[in-house]
Write an enzyme that holds these catalytic residues in place. Structure first.
Site, PDB file in Angstrom:
ATOM      1  CG  HIS A   1      -2.963  -3.038   4.554  1.00 44.88           C
ATOM      2  ND1 HIS A   1      -1.756  -2.535   4.945  1.00 44.88           N
ATOM      3  CD2 HIS A   1      -3.576  -2.056   3.849  1.00 44.88           C
ATOM      4  CE1 HIS A   1      -1.646  -1.289   4.503  1.00 44.88           C
ATOM      5  NE2 HIS A   1      -2.728  -0.973   3.833  1.00 44.88           N
TER       6      HIS A   1
ATOM      7  NE  ARG B   1      -9.001   5.474   3.543  1.00 48.40           N
ATOM      8  CZ  ARG B   1      -7.771   5.948   3.320  1.00 48.40           C
ATOM      9  NH1 ARG B   1      -7.596   7.228   3.081  1.00 48.40           N
ATOM     10  NH2 ARG B   1      -6.729   5.156   3.350  1.00 48.40           N
TER      11      ARG B   1
ATOM     12  CB  CYS C   1      -0.991  -0.051   1.164  1.00 45.77           C
ATOM     13  SG  CYS C   1      -2.377   1.071   0.935  1.00 45.77           S
TER      14      CYS C   1
END
Ligand code: GLN
Length: 241
Positions: free
Chosen positions: A194, A128, A94
């Site tokens: 993640h 997001r 990320c």
């Protein structure tokens, strides 16, 4: 045999258990009787990066990315670029992934000039991109299915000569539009995932280890491990999403 792992910016870039990737790699080496050393190279530290076989860079918020810009430019950037070109293995997550590209422009219009070691750029959006997701690794990366968790504002666009790490099966990936996920460049594996990503994707974890051992020692086939719990975690997440 021994692998030397460098965890870059562990004090700044480490979200959603990203450090678990290091633990996973350590364990999978240890279970096979292969030695492993992990060094942590923090913000502000000047360190010789030439001896490492594998680099790990985790994720971070926009703020974290901004505070390491000076350090990246003046201390670590050139050596990171050289190690990448020399075929060392990189796993970048990320914010750490975005750092390998040309720049990241936040949704508010602030521009972070990054390494430009790989040809891509990232621009933040208002909405997001969050959730569990899945992607299939490209053939050159073994073709297995990876499950993970993404949470980013950045939309990443790859340069025309650069291959994605995989193809999105469910979720957003690089930009929520073109179904690409991450980037694969030389032995760098960059992803938005993640989680940490490796413990529940043992095929991906072993791909990184095999790639690294091959570069260092030539031909190498890893002994299979008893991965029933890891595979159960992988399959359970995949079914859910
Ligand atoms: N700041 C970046 C973004 O939101 C990276 C976030 C992260 O590493 N999770 O796009």
């Amino acid at each position: 045999m021994e692998l030397k792992i460098c965890h870059l910016y562990p004090d700044v870039l480490n979200l959603y258990g990203d450090r678990g990737n290091i633990l996973c790699l350590q364990k999978r080496l240890e279970w096979r009787g292969i030695e492993c050393r992990v060094d942590y190279v923090k913000l502000g530290e000047q360190s010789d990066l030439t001896g490492y076989d594998l680099f790990f860079i985790g994720g971070g918020q926009d703020f974290d990315q901004e505070i390491l810009l000076e350090d990246l430019r003046t201390r670590k950037g050139p050596e990171i670029g050289a190690a990448l070109e020399d075929g060392r293995t990189f796993l970048c997550i990320c914010g750490g992934y975005q750092m390998m590209g040309h720049y990241y422009e936040t949704a508010e219009g602030e521009k972070c000039e990054f390494l430009g070691a790989i040809d891509f750029y990232t621009v933040g959006g208002k909405k997001r991109m969050i959730g569990n997701y899945a992607f299939r690794l490209g053939d050159e990366s073994g073709g297995s299915t990876v499950v993970g968790f993404e949470n980013h504002s950045g939309r990443t666009r790859l340069g025309s000569g650069v291959r994605p790490l995989g193809k999105v099966l469910k979720g957003y990936g690089n930009n929520g539009k073109d179904k690409t996920e991450g980037v694969r460049y030389r032995n760098a594996f960059c992803t938005y995932s993640h989680g940490p990503v490796l413990p529940k994707n043992p095929a991906f974890a072993d791909l990184l280890l095999e790639t690294t051992l091959r570069r260092k020692y030539g031909a190498c086939t890893l002994e299979p491990l008893q991965d029933q719990f890891e595979n159960l975690a992988h399959d359970t997440v995949l079914k859910k999403i």
